[in-house]
Structures are given as structure tokens and as C-alpha cells.
Write an enzyme that holds these catalytic residues in place. Structure first.
Site, PDB file in Angstrom:
ATOM      1  N   GLU A   1      30.773  92.714  11.371  1.00 22.29           N
ATOM      2  CA  GLU A   1      31.705  92.210  11.281  1.00 22.29           C
ATOM      3  C   GLU A   1      31.526  91.062  10.458  1.00 22.29           C
ATOM      4  O   GLU A   1      32.518  90.139   9.606  1.00 22.29           O
ATOM      5  CB  GLU A   1      32.410  91.296  12.395  1.00 22.29           C
ATOM      6  CG  GLU A   1      32.681  92.886  13.551  1.00 22.29           C
ATOM      7  CD  GLU A   1      32.967  91.969  14.891  1.00 22.29           C
ATOM      8  OE1 GLU A   1      32.058  91.462  15.531  1.00 22.29           O
ATOM      9  OE2 GLU A   1      33.711  92.952  15.369  1.00 22.29           O
TER      10      GLU A   1
ATOM     11  N   GLU B   1      28.818  59.900  40.542  1.00 23.38           N
ATOM     12  CA  GLU B   1      30.145  59.302  40.784  1.00 23.38           C
ATOM     13  C   GLU B   1      30.421  57.855  40.309  1.00 23.38           C
ATOM     14  O   GLU B   1      31.216  57.204  39.755  1.00 23.38           O
ATOM     15  CB  GLU B   1      30.325  58.773  42.257  1.00 23.38           C
ATOM     16  CG  GLU B   1      31.314  59.776  43.024  1.00 23.38           C
ATOM     17  CD  GLU B   1      31.002  59.938  44.888  1.00 23.38           C
ATOM     18  OE1 GLU B   1      30.125  58.443  44.776  1.00 23.38           O
ATOM     19  OE2 GLU B   1      31.836  60.100  44.977  1.00 23.38           O
TER      20      GLU B   1
END
Lengths: 96, 579
Positions: B87, B327
């Protein structure tokens, strides 16, 4: 440049003396004699002897006939039993 | 007790071990893949000397996996390799994997690797008559022999089908190729695009049947996860699940969902919670090293603060700590903690503490896990804090989060890392845990809950231990306050209706003080009265004594008079009378 290429460089890649390769060789010789008389050269490369050459021309299948010159490079694989397709493939004869 | 069992287990393992070489005689010969985690799932690697088929859709990492197999083979196991690409040109390939730290050019120069790009251009090829693919065989053979390769990759051989017309020849030749590879004794990977009905578009699985692995790339709720599954593996046991895997700057790593065994080392060493007063709630005086602690609670119940206390305490003892904040940013965390007298910055400067702040949605769960894994490897922390794990649920669904946490906990336990998680749960009236907690509560060793205790116009914080494996603990809900000096656990205050908090505690304390004062004054008064009584008594005693003394004196006088009298009588009696 010369209008008509003076020489057709053909390479036939084979892997040992198999029936297919013998057949391919005799076929191409036959066609070349008829269509390219005096303007061609055929080189036979046996990959069993020089496997490193396979990479250069991107050979996968054998027998493979490669038209080195005139450009572009063309490849015909198989035993070349179909004359029509060989001639079209080599661009000797225009597609009808 | 624990130690005893543990030792027993260990010797049990040792007993089994000597028999292992015998087993190995029968065990299937395997080639280690060099892909982290994959060897574990395949129980040692790909079948040695046989082809393995890796199939999957576009962009799921087939080429990378096979490239890693080759390169790790060269670097880690000194097995040379051949990469036959159908490929990508070899130059592109080198460039693509360079970002993963694989230097193909160097390996090629060292004659350890051959990359052969097989270009099949349909427009260039004309087929006439019979042919075979001996050319490919010769090329491959030449490549294998030139570097004495043990590993071969054919990346994606199905491209041949696009380039050549004669399917019958192709199929026959492929069958021959795989046989030939087997005979050659090389461990091969063949990759194939996933087909619609079949595993691969051209049904390669018919030819390569020793080991088939499927790769998959799925997007669930905008978060993509790559997964790997072993469909078949002849002659060997293997994990059958779908295993998530990751591609990052180090290549592929597969993360087994669960480690098969639960046989990690256990420690009886204790680590302090860092919160003054909380230690005393545990019989042992803290957490076990290497255990997992969950702190759950509703919003604003100081979960993060407790987590920071723990981090601070660990850092003070020169334990390396990693704090994952989902947080708050590190700066914010540092500032907030400074307000209650905890200086985290100092630990960061010393290199004892690392704060990793990121939004959970930044990457999938797997990548979070991987980050952690990497940190554990590089930083070697002894303490890990995740604040909060409930935020991760936004990334994946319950099951995924749970499975991720299982793996996380396994990983932490295996490394004997003490881990503290916080979990935000929804405000609910009853004490039942909500889903976020429930999903991890069975996994953790110690579970501490902080909760709001609301009543008469105020909100107080209470802390209690839900469970603590292998250690006795207090059953009380302890009130705690956070002031400028930090967390303070208040002593238990009993009222008539149970434990009191906040204002009730204060009024109760006031009442108690008033009562105590009253009692004291009562006591004082009584004391004075007794004193007075004593004085009266003493006065009486003195009077009686005086009386007694005067009587005694009178008696003495009487006696003396009597004596004198009798003496005189004797003297005055006539002596003649006697004669």
C-alpha cells in the site's frame, strides 16, 4: 528525437525454465519478428539467478514482459498466448 | 492472619512453578509480539513460524501493529524482519512510523530490516494467459534471506486483488504463499481490510487459519475506542474478550480489561489519612498501604480538601504523589488549599507532587488510563489521587467506567500504590449510594462518606466510614469544620436525641456550661455549709470538753479533801487504845 523509436527494449522476467516461461519467450519472439523486425532487443532475466532485480521493475508475477523503451514502461504478465492483447499491451497495435 | 495466608499462597505458587518446565514442553511455540499487553492476551505471542491474520477497517492500526511487531522483534528479541508493503511506498512508511520513534532507515542500514514496496498498478499491467506469482515469492525469499529474517509482514496483500484480474490464479497463489511462509518457518503477519460479510474482503481467513485477530475502531458518544479481539488461535488458549488498545507516541498498547488473577502483594503498613482526628476513627490509625480509598459525598462536602490533606501528608513523608484533577487547574487547587493552610506548591517544587489537570472529556477513558500507566512507570508514585472519578462517567457509560476503574485499581494494586478517589454523588435523602458510587464501591477497600447534615437553618458537614476492609473502624458520624487552619474533626456531642451538630451542638454546649456552673455553685454552697456545721460541731465539742474538764477538776478536789480528811483522822486516834 527520432519520430519512430529505433529500438524496442523488451525484458522478459522468468523464474527458471518453466513451461510458461518457455512459452512466453517463444511467443514474444514470434510477435516481435512479425511486428518489430530488426528494431527490438529481448533480454531475459532469470529471477532464480538474480532475485535482486525483481524489486527494480516491480515484478510479482512470472513470466512478465516489460517494455523498457519506448517510455512509458509497460508490463504484460502471463505466457503471452493472446497475441492481440500483447500487441495492445505493448502499444504496437492501436486498440481497435 | 493476612501475612500468614499470604505466605502460604506464595509457597503455593512456588510449588507449582517447578512443574512449569514440564508444561512448557507441550506448550505451543510462540513469538513475542512486543506489543504491550498483547502477549498477555495471546498467552505468549503469535504462533511461531506460522502466519497470523490481522484484519480490521481503515485506520484501526493494522499497519502500525505489524510494524511494531517487526521493530520490537529487532530491538527487543533480535529477530530480523521483512516488511512487504502493498500500500505505502517505503519512504512514506518510514516517515509515518518515525513519529512513533521507530527509525526504519537506521534498521535498514544495519541490515536488520527490509522494507519492500510492491506496487501493483493496474494500468501498467496487461494479463495474457497463464502466470504465477513466483516473482513475489522470489522477492520475498530474497528479502528474507538477505537479512536472515524471522518475522515477515505482508501489508495488505489484498491489494493484489485490485491489481490483477485472474482471481483463480491469485487465490491459488496466495494459498501457496501461506504454505510457503510456513515452510520457510517465519512468523508472518498478513493484514487485510475488513469485509462486509467476511472478516476480510477477499476471505483471506480461509487461507490463514492459525491465528486471526480483528481490530476495530468504534465511536460511542463521540469518544472513539480501538478494540482488539482474537477470533481464533489454533493450539493455544487466549483471551476471548474485546480488549481496548491505544495508539500513542510509543506505539500500540493493549490493556487487558481484567487481570486474570488477584494475587497482588499486600502490605500491613499503615499510612496516615493526614486529617487530624480521622486517623483515630480507624482502629489501625490510618489506611493500609496499597489500598484504595473512596471518598464520596455531595457537592461542597470537602472531598477535594480531604484528598489534598492526604496528598499533603504523603508528601510530608517524602512519598511521591500524583494528583489527577478533573475539575480544577493546578493553580486553582494550590490557591484554594493555601486558604486552609496547606502548601502544595512546596511539594511540587521538591518534585514530590505532580498535579495533572485535564477535563475528562479530553480523551477517552483508555487514554486516561494510559496516562496513569505511563506516570506510574516514569514517576513511580506511591500515592495516586483521582479527583473525582464520577466525572469520568461523562466520557463513557457505566460499564466502561467500571471496567476502566477495575483495570485502574488492578494496576494500582499490582504496584502497591495507595489510591484515593473522590466521587461526587447526587443529593438524595436516603443513605443509599447513587450509581457513581455503586460502580466502584465494591472495588475499593475503604469507603469514607462525607455528607451534609441539614437542619434548623444551617448545613453541617459530617464524615463517617462506610467500610474499611481488614480494619475495625468507628461507627460515628463525626462533624467537622473547615477553618483557616484547615479541617478539624469535632468531638462527638451527645444530645437527648443523638449526636448534635452545628448550632444544636453550640446550644447544647452552652447548656452544659450553664449546668456545670450551677452545679459548681451548688457544690460550693454545700461545702460552705458543711464547713459551718463543722465549725459548730467543733465549738460544741470544745464546750463539752470544758465542761468535762471542770467536772474532772471538781472530782479531783473532792478526792483530795477526802484523803486529807482520812489522814487527819488516823493521826488523831489515841495510841493507848492499842496497848
Amino acid at each position: 528525437m527520432i519520430k519512430q523509436p529505433a529500438e524496442w527494449q523488451l525484458l522478459l522476467y522468468i523464474a527458471g525454465q518453466t513451461p510458461k516461461s518457455i512459452k512466453a519467450l517463444s511467443n514474444i519472439k514470434k510477435y516481435a519478428e512479425i511486428h518489430l523486425e530488426g528494431k527490438y532487443s529481448i533480454e531475459i532475466i532469470d529471477l532464480l539467478e538474480s532475485p535482486q532485480l525483481a524489486e527494480g521493475d516491480q515484478i510479482l508475477a512470472v513470466p512478465t514482459l516489460v517494455r523498457r523503451f519506448p517510455e512509458p514502461i509497460r508490463k504484460i504478465i502471463g505466457d503471452l498466448s493472446n497475441e492481440e492483447r500483447v500487441l495492445v499491451g505493448l502499444n504496437i497495435k492501436p486498440i481497435k | 492472619m493476612f501475612n500468614y495466608f499470604h505466605k502460604k499462597n506464595q509457597t503455593g505458587v512456588r510449588k507449582i512453578k517447578p512443574s512449569k518446565p514440564q508444561d512448557e514442553k507441550f506448550s505451543f511455540p510462540k513469538t513475542p509480539t512486543g506489543v504491550e499487553g498483547l502477549d498477555e492476551i495471546t498467552d505468549g505471542g503469535f504462533p511461531k513460524g506460522r502466519p497470523t491474520l490481522i484484519c480490521g477497517g481503515a485506520g484501526c492500526g493494522k499497519t502500525l501493529l505489524s510494524m511494531q511487531f517487526l521493530i520490537k522483534g529487532i530491538t527487543d528479541f533480535s529477530e530480523h524482519g521483512v516488511f512487504m508493503s502493498f500500500e505505502e511506498p517505503s519512504k512514506d512508511l518510514s516517515l509515518n512510523v518515525k513519529s512513533l520513534g521507530f527509525d526504519l532507515d537506521k534498521l535498514k542500514a544495519e541490515k536488520k530490516l527490509v522494507v519492500d514496496y510492491v506496487r501493483v498498478e493496474r494500468s501498467e499491467i496487461e494479463e495474457t494467459g497463464e502466470y504465477d506469482l513466483e516473482g513475489l515469492f522470489i522477492r520475498l525469499n530474497h528479502a528474507i534471506d538477505s537479512v536472515n529474517a524471522k518475522r515477515v509482514v505482508l501489508d495488505t496483500i489484498e491489494s493484489l486483488f485490485a491489481g490483477l484480474d485472474n482471481q483463480a490464479i491469485l487465490r491459488a497463489e496466495l494459498r501457496r504463499l501461506f504454505h510457503w511462509l510456513k515452510e520457510k518457518g517465519v512468523t508472518a503477519i498478513i493484514t487485510g481490510e475488513r469485509g462486509e460479510a467476511t472478516l476480510t474482503r477477499q476471505g483471506l481467513e480461509e487461507y490463514v487459519s492459525d491465528c486471526v485477530i480483528i481490530l476495530d475502531h468504534r465511536v460511542i458518544e463521540q469518544v472513539s475506542t480501538r478494540r482488539l479481539r482474537i477470533i481464533k488461535y489454533r493450539g493455544s488458549t487466549h483471551g476471548t474478550n474485546e480488549y481496548p488498545f491505544l495508539i500513542d507516541e510509543d506505539g500500540i498498547s493493549v490493556l487487558p480489561i481484567t487481570s486474570l488473577k488477584l494475587n497482588n502483594e499486600v502490605s500491613s503498613e499503615l499510612v496516615s489519612t493526614g486529617v487530624p482526628g480521622l486517623d483515630t476513627m480507624f482502629v489501625g490509625g490510618g489506611f493500609y498501604r496499597g489500598s484504595n480509598i473512596l471518598i464520596s459525598g455531595t457537592a461542597g462536602t470537602a472531598k477535594t480538601t480531604i484528598a489534598c490533606y492526604f496528598a499533603n501528608e504523603q508528601c510530608k513523608k517524602h512519598e511521591k504523589t500524583v494528583f489527577f484533577a478533573f475539575e480544577e487547574s493546578p493553580q486553582q487547587l494550590i490557591r484554594n488549599m493555601k486558604s486552609i493552610g496547606i502548601d502544595l506548591e512546596k511539594h511540587i517544587d521538591k518534585g514530590l507532587l505532580q498535579i495533572h489537570a485535564s477535563r475528562p472529556s479530553l480523551n477517552g477513558l483508555e487514554l486516561h488510563l494510559l496516562t496513569l500507566r505511563k506516570l506510574i512507570k516514569d514517576f513511580k508514585p506511591t500515592t495516586v489521587i483521582l479527583d473525582p472519578i464520577s466525572n469520568l462517567i461523562t466520557v463513557g457509560n457505566e460499564n466502561e467506567v467500571r471496567s476502566m476503574l477495575v483495570r485502574l485499581i488492578d494496576m494500582l494494586k499490582a504496584n502497591n500504590i495507595t489510591a484515593l478517589f473522590t466521587s461526587l454523588n447526587k443529593q438524595n435523602d436516603n443513605l443509599r449510594p447513587d450509581l457513581a458510587e455503586e460502580s466502584v464501591s465494591s472495588l475499593v477497600d475503604t469507603w469514607i462518606t462525607v455528607r451534609d447534615m441539614e437542619g434548623i437553618g444551617e448545613r453541617n458537614r459530617g464524615i463517617f466510614i462506610v467500610k474499611s476492609r481488614g480494619m475495625g473502624h468507628s461507627n460515628q458520624v463525626r462533624e467537622f469544620v473547615i477553618g483557616s487552619k484547615g479541617i478539624e474533626l469535632l468531638d462527638v456531642e451527645f444530645g437527648p436525641e443523638g449526636i448534635l451538630t452545628g448550632a444544636a451542638r453550640k446550644s447544647n454546649q452552652l447548656q452544659r456550661t450553664v449546668k456545670a456552673m450551677k452545679l459548681q455553685s451548688d457544690l460550693d454552697r454545700k461545702d460552705r455549709e458543711i464547713d459551718r456545721k463543722r465549725k459548730v460541731l467543733e465549738a460544741n465539742i470544745a464546750a463539752l470538753k470544758n465542761e468535762f474538764e471542770s467536772v474532772v477538776e471538781e472530782l479531783g478536789i473532792l478526792k483530795a479533801t477526802e484523803d486529807l480528811h482520812s489522814k487527819i483522822m488516823i493521826e488523831n486516834t489515841p495510841k493507848t487504845k492499842k496497848k
